[in-house]
Design an enzyme around this catalytic site. Structure first.
Site, PDB file in Angstrom:
ATOM      1  N   ASP A 246       0.809  -1.226   0.000  1.00  0.00           N
ATOM      2  CA  ASP A 246       0.000   0.000   0.000  1.00  0.00           C
ATOM      3  C   ASP A 246       0.841   1.275   0.000  1.00  0.00           C
ATOM      4  O   ASP A 246       0.440   2.311   0.540  1.00  0.00           O
ATOM      5  CB  ASP A 246      -0.972   0.009   1.196  1.00  0.00           C
ATOM      6  CG  ASP A 246      -1.879  -1.200   1.193  1.00  0.00           C
ATOM      7  OD1 ASP A 246      -2.276  -1.623   0.100  1.00  0.00           O
ATOM      8  OD2 ASP A 246      -2.179  -1.722   2.276  1.00  0.00           O
TER       9      ASP A 246
ATOM     10  N   LYS B 222       1.887   1.961  -5.165  1.00  0.00           N
ATOM     11  CA  LYS B 222       2.434   1.347  -6.390  1.00  0.00           C
ATOM     12  C   LYS B 222       1.520   1.599  -7.587  1.00  0.00           C
ATOM     13  O   LYS B 222       1.983   1.815  -8.693  1.00  0.00           O
ATOM     14  CB  LYS B 222       2.590  -0.171  -6.185  1.00  0.00           C
ATOM     15  CG  LYS B 222       3.559  -0.528  -5.080  1.00  0.00           C
ATOM     16  CD  LYS B 222       3.620  -2.024  -4.851  1.00  0.00           C
ATOM     17  CE  LYS B 222       2.332  -2.599  -4.289  1.00  0.00           C
ATOM     18  NZ  LYS B 222       2.031  -2.199  -2.884  1.00  0.00           N
TER      19      LYS B 222
ATOM     20  N   GLY C 248      -4.547  -4.359  -3.708  1.00  0.00           N
ATOM     21  CA  GLY C 248      -5.542  -3.324  -3.954  1.00  0.00           C
ATOM     22  C   GLY C 248      -4.793  -2.074  -4.353  1.00  0.00           C
ATOM     23  O   GLY C 248      -4.112  -1.473  -3.533  1.00  0.00           O
ATOM     24  N   HIS C 249      -4.835  -1.742  -5.619  1.00  0.00           N
ATOM     25  CA  HIS C 249      -4.064  -0.602  -6.130  1.00  0.00           C
ATOM     26  C   HIS C 249      -5.033   0.493  -6.561  1.00  0.00           C
ATOM     27  O   HIS C 249      -5.845   0.285  -7.458  1.00  0.00           O
ATOM     28  CB  HIS C 249      -3.193  -1.032  -7.313  1.00  0.00           C
ATOM     29  CG  HIS C 249      -2.186  -2.085  -6.941  1.00  0.00           C
ATOM     30  ND1 HIS C 249      -1.408  -2.728  -7.865  1.00  0.00           N
ATOM     31  CD2 HIS C 249      -1.821  -2.576  -5.736  1.00  0.00           C
ATOM     32  CE1 HIS C 249      -0.620  -3.589  -7.245  1.00  0.00           C
ATOM     33  NE2 HIS C 249      -0.848  -3.524  -5.958  1.00  0.00           N
TER      34      HIS C 249
ATOM     35  N   GLN D 134       1.857  -6.194  -3.134  1.00  0.00           N
ATOM     36  CA  GLN D 134       2.350  -6.291  -1.741  1.00  0.00           C
ATOM     37  C   GLN D 134       3.646  -5.485  -1.565  1.00  0.00           C
ATOM     38  O   GLN D 134       3.785  -4.459  -2.173  1.00  0.00           O
ATOM     39  CB  GLN D 134       2.508  -7.751  -1.319  1.00  0.00           C
ATOM     40  CG  GLN D 134       1.202  -8.537  -1.216  1.00  0.00           C
ATOM     41  CD  GLN D 134       0.611  -8.924  -2.556  1.00  0.00           C
ATOM     42  OE1 GLN D 134       1.282  -9.530  -3.374  1.00  0.00           O
ATOM     43  NE2 GLN D 134      -0.630  -8.593  -2.786  1.00  0.00           N
TER      44      GLN D 134
HETATM   45  P1  GDP Z   1      -0.725   0.266  -3.587  1.00  0.00           P
HETATM   46  O1  GDP Z   1      -1.363  -0.978  -3.080  1.00  0.00           O
HETATM   47  O2  GDP Z   1       0.737   0.303  -3.326  1.00  0.00           O
HETATM   48  O3  GDP Z   1      -1.046   0.561  -5.019  1.00  0.00           O
HETATM   49  O4  GDP Z   1      -1.334   1.451  -2.717  1.00  0.00           O
HETATM   50  P2  GDP Z   1      -2.905   1.668  -2.334  1.00  0.00           P
HETATM   51  O5  GDP Z   1      -3.610   2.102  -3.554  1.00  0.00           O
HETATM   52  O6  GDP Z   1      -3.422   0.497  -1.606  1.00  0.00           O
HETATM   53  O7  GDP Z   1      -2.777   2.821  -1.261  1.00  0.00           O
HETATM   54  C1  GDP Z   1      -2.195   4.042  -1.574  1.00  0.00           C
HETATM   55  C2  GDP Z   1      -3.248   5.162  -1.435  1.00  0.00           C
HETATM   56  O8  GDP Z   1      -2.588   6.403  -1.404  1.00  0.00           O
HETATM   57  C3  GDP Z   1      -4.228   5.238  -2.589  1.00  0.00           C
HETATM   58  O9  GDP Z   1      -5.460   5.654  -2.083  1.00  0.00           O
HETATM   59  C4  GDP Z   1      -3.621   6.297  -3.510  1.00  0.00           C
HETATM   60  O10 GDP Z   1      -4.591   6.975  -4.287  1.00  0.00           O
HETATM   61  C5  GDP Z   1      -3.009   7.230  -2.483  1.00  0.00           C
HETATM   62  N1  GDP Z   1      -1.791   7.937  -2.915  1.00  0.00           N
HETATM   63  C6  GDP Z   1      -0.768   7.503  -3.697  1.00  0.00           C
HETATM   64  N2  GDP Z   1       0.216   8.414  -3.745  1.00  0.00           N
HETATM   65  C7  GDP Z   1      -0.198   9.466  -2.986  1.00  0.00           C
HETATM   66  C8  GDP Z   1       0.391  10.707  -2.599  1.00  0.00           C
HETATM   67  O11 GDP Z   1       1.514  11.037  -2.970  1.00  0.00           O
HETATM   68  N3  GDP Z   1      -0.349  11.512  -1.763  1.00  0.00           N
HETATM   69  C9  GDP Z   1      -1.592  11.171  -1.300  1.00  0.00           C
HETATM   70  N4  GDP Z   1      -2.231  11.991  -0.489  1.00  0.00           N
HETATM   71  N5  GDP Z   1      -2.160   9.997  -1.647  1.00  0.00           N
HETATM   72  C10 GDP Z   1      -1.472   9.160  -2.461  1.00  0.00           C
HETATM   73  P1  IMO Z   2      -0.969  -4.223  -2.157  1.00  0.00           P
HETATM   74  O1  IMO Z   2      -0.523  -4.778  -3.492  1.00  0.00           O
HETATM   75  C1  IMO Z   2      -1.032  -4.682   2.169  1.00  0.00           C
HETATM   76  C2  IMO Z   2      -1.171  -8.783   3.738  1.00  0.00           C
HETATM   77  C3  IMO Z   2      -2.433  -9.238   4.440  1.00  0.00           C
HETATM   78  C4  IMO Z   2      -1.849 -10.228   5.438  1.00  0.00           C
HETATM   79  C5  IMO Z   2      -0.716 -10.867   4.650  1.00  0.00           C
HETATM   80  C6  IMO Z   2      -1.073 -12.200   4.006  1.00  0.00           C
HETATM   81  O2  IMO Z   2      -2.255  -3.483  -2.223  1.00  0.00           O
HETATM   82  O3  IMO Z   2       0.134  -3.482  -1.512  1.00  0.00           O
HETATM   83  P2  IMO Z   2      -2.562 -12.884   1.904  1.00  0.00           P
HETATM   84  O4  IMO Z   2      -4.015 -12.675   1.620  1.00  0.00           O
HETATM   85  O5  IMO Z   2      -1.649 -12.296   0.889  1.00  0.00           O
HETATM   86  O6  IMO Z   2      -2.220 -14.319   2.188  1.00  0.00           O
HETATM   87  O7  IMO Z   2      -2.290 -12.095   3.319  1.00  0.00           O
HETATM   88  O8  IMO Z   2      -0.364  -9.940   3.619  1.00  0.00           O
HETATM   89  N1  IMO Z   2      -1.377  -8.250   2.363  1.00  0.00           N
HETATM   90  C7  IMO Z   2      -1.299  -6.948   2.043  1.00  0.00           C
HETATM   91  N2  IMO Z   2      -1.079  -5.859   2.824  1.00  0.00           N
HETATM   92  N3  IMO Z   2      -1.145  -4.538   0.838  1.00  0.00           N
HETATM   93  C8  IMO Z   2      -1.330  -5.621   0.044  1.00  0.00           C
HETATM   94  O9  IMO Z   2      -1.324  -5.544  -1.302  1.00  0.00           O
HETATM   95  C9  IMO Z   2      -1.451  -6.894   0.639  1.00  0.00           C
HETATM   96  N4  IMO Z   2      -1.642  -8.147   0.174  1.00  0.00           N
HETATM   97  C10 IMO Z   2      -1.589  -8.964   1.232  1.00  0.00           C
HETATM   98  O10 IMO Z   2      -3.085  -8.160   5.071  1.00  0.00           O
HETATM   99  O11 IMO Z   2      -1.263  -9.527   6.503  1.00  0.00           O
HETATM  100 MG    MG Z   3      -2.884  -1.595  -1.811  1.00  0.00          MG
END
Ligand code: GDP
Ligand code: IMO
Ligand code: MG
Length: 427
Positions: free
Chosen positions: A13, A16, A40-41, A223
């Site tokens: 999170d 990416k 979850g991106h 991840q």
């Molecule tokens: P990922 O799993 O690595 O793709 O990240 P997630 O999407 O799960 O979580 C990142 C969150 O931060 C998302 O809601 C993005 O829209 C948001 N985000 C990404 N870069 C920035 C940033 O530079 N500033 C802010 N405020 N939000 C960001």
């Molecule tokens: P993105 O790509 C954050 C965590 C779960 C749990 C552990 C194992 O959005 O960064 P799993 O279902 O993979 O067997 O769970 O890994 N986990 C994540 N945490 N971001 C993710 O993906 C994750 N994918 C799995 O919360 O602790």
């Molecule tokens: Mg994510």
């Protein structure tokens, strides 16, 4: 610059999806190499927000071909619903390619994920419940079902039988659940053959040819480094290799073809699920980071645990991934704190430790040693260059760069594509 990897440098999170989407306009292929719909991106394009789970974030860039590599585990029901969701929003998904060697997540994997977590009780991992661990376990046990099996009913049936022979005993005798019928699973899986047939390809051949021809390929990790099954905080990890080496095994592209490895690094730290987290904040600051940063899981809706930036982890990510660059995200979230603590080392049993300990026992005992940096109060979301950042924000970035061991080549100051300060080009 034909091939680059973009991966999470912390516990996932990090942003990416946004970073991949930003590069999507300038690359020919975006390839997922591990994980599945546990990811979850979130990608924000103009006033549109997309939550992608299994599909590579490059799917939102019209010129780019999205690829699901052999190292990914594919839940076909999720894949089809994600595709139709994007189709409804007018996104062209026709270019998608899926490796025939990728393994499938079947309904029994999802069931086993949930019941085994329940069985672990207070020792549970806190998985996403998407069947990831059981699907990878079957792959390693050589009883997995691959995408290509959907197109040979006889092989498919034999493999489902082999898998369920054992699993049904476990489900019934250990977990007290009803057995799953082979016919039901085979029928469901065969139903995916037609809708998926147009997407399946020899992605290894195609990607190697593309790189040889000078096309640009971006490998998008799911991840993060600390969730890696080999290099993460085992057993509180996912069941794949998000680290850079996973891009090679998960796509069939050799390491000599990869020129750049970019670590996505949040300006603070978050974690979802169980496991150690030295800089975790259980106080008002933690709540403030969660609220301002919108730190709620895209996949499961769980609140993310929040804490200060941890430079020990960042240095570790540089080492195990051979990072060439960092993309620092969510710097804007830190606006408004008068002083910002940063963890520079750990204290473990009375000793100062600079590097991530390999021992789980030591890591569980690690207490953060903080250095406190001065904060800033100016809004930074409009900044387009490093010089436009307030002096203390510049100092914060410079300090993180020095501690983390690789140049910070981009800075996120908001969720949108444009809310990025590019310092060095990635391409
Ligand atoms: P990922 O799993 O690595 O793709 O990240 P997630 O999407 O799960 O979580 C990142 C969150 O931060 C998302 O809601 C993005 O829209 C948001 N985000 C990404 N870069 C920035 C940033 O530079 N500033 C802010 N405020 N939000 C960001
Ligand atoms: P993105 O790509 C954050 C965590 C779960 C749990 C552990 C194992 O959005 O960064 P799993 O279902 O993979 O067997 O769970 O890994 N986990 C994540 N945490 N971001 C993710 O993906 C994750 N994918 C799995 O919360 O602790
Ligand atoms: Mg994510």
């Amino acid at each position: 610059m034909p091939a680059l990897v973009l991966l999470g440098a912390q516990w996932g999170d990090e942003g990416k999806g946004k970073a991949t989407d930003l590069l999507g306009g300038s690359v020919d292929y975006v390839v997922r190499y591990q994980g599945g719909n546990n990811a979850g991106h979130t990608v924000v394009v103009g006033d549109q927000k997309y939550a992608l789970h299994l599909l590579p974030s490059g799917i939102l860039s019209p010129g780019c071909t999205p690829v699901i590599g052999n190292g990914v585990v594919v839940d076909p029901a999720v894949l089809l619903s994600e595709l139709s969701g994007l189709d409804e929003r007018g996104v062209d998904t026709s270019k998608l390619l899926i490796s025939g060697n990728a393994h499938l997540i079947t309904p029994y994997h999802t069931t086993l994920d949930k019941v085994s977590e329940r069985f672990l009780g207070k020792r549970k991992i806190g998985t996403t419940g998407r069947g990831i661990g059981p699907a990878y376990a079957d792959k390693i046990n050589r009883v997995g079902i691959r995408v290509q099996d959907l197109f040979d009913e006889s092989i498919l049936r034999q493999k489902v039988e082999a898998a369920l022979d054992h699993k049904n005993q476990v489900l019934a005798k250990l977990y007290n659940r009803r057995a799953i019928a082979v016919d039901q699973v085979v029928e469901e899986l065969l139903g995916y053959a037609d809708p998926l047939s147009g997407y399946v390809a020899d992605t290894t051949l195609l990607l190697n040819n593309a790189i040889d021809q000078g096309q640009v390929v971006l490998f998008e990790g799911g991840q993060g480094t600390l969730l890696d099954v080999d290099h993460g905080t085992y057993p509180f990890v996912t069941s794949s290799n998000p680290t850079a080496g996973g891009a090679c095994t998960g796509t069939g592209v050799g390491p000599t073809k990869i020129n750049r490895v970019i670590g996505i690094l949040k300006a603070y730290t978050t974690r979802v699920g169980a496991g150690p987290f030295p800089t975790e904040l259980l106080d008002e600051d933690g709540e403030k980071l969660r609220t301002i940063g919108g730190e709620r899981g895209v996949t499961t809706g769980r609140d993310r645990r929040c804490g200060w930036f941890d430079a020990v982890i960042a240095r570790y990510a540089t080492r195990v991934n051979g990072l060439t660059d960092f993309f620092l995200t969510k710097l804007d979230v830190l606006t408004g704190w008068e002083r910002i603590p940063v963890c520079v080392a750990y204290e473990i049993d009375g000793k100062r430790v600079e590097e991530l300990p390999y021992s789980q026992t030591d890591f569980h005992h690690a207490k953060p040693i903080y250095e406190t940096l001065p904060g800033w109060s100016e809004d930074i979301t409009q900044a387009k260059t490093f010089d436009e950042l307030p002096k203390n924000a510049q100092k914060y970035v410079q300090a993180l760069e020095e501690m983390s061991g690789a140049p910070i080549s981009a800075i996120g100051v908001g969720p949108g594509r444009d809310e990025t300060i590019q310092i060095n080009s990635f391409l």
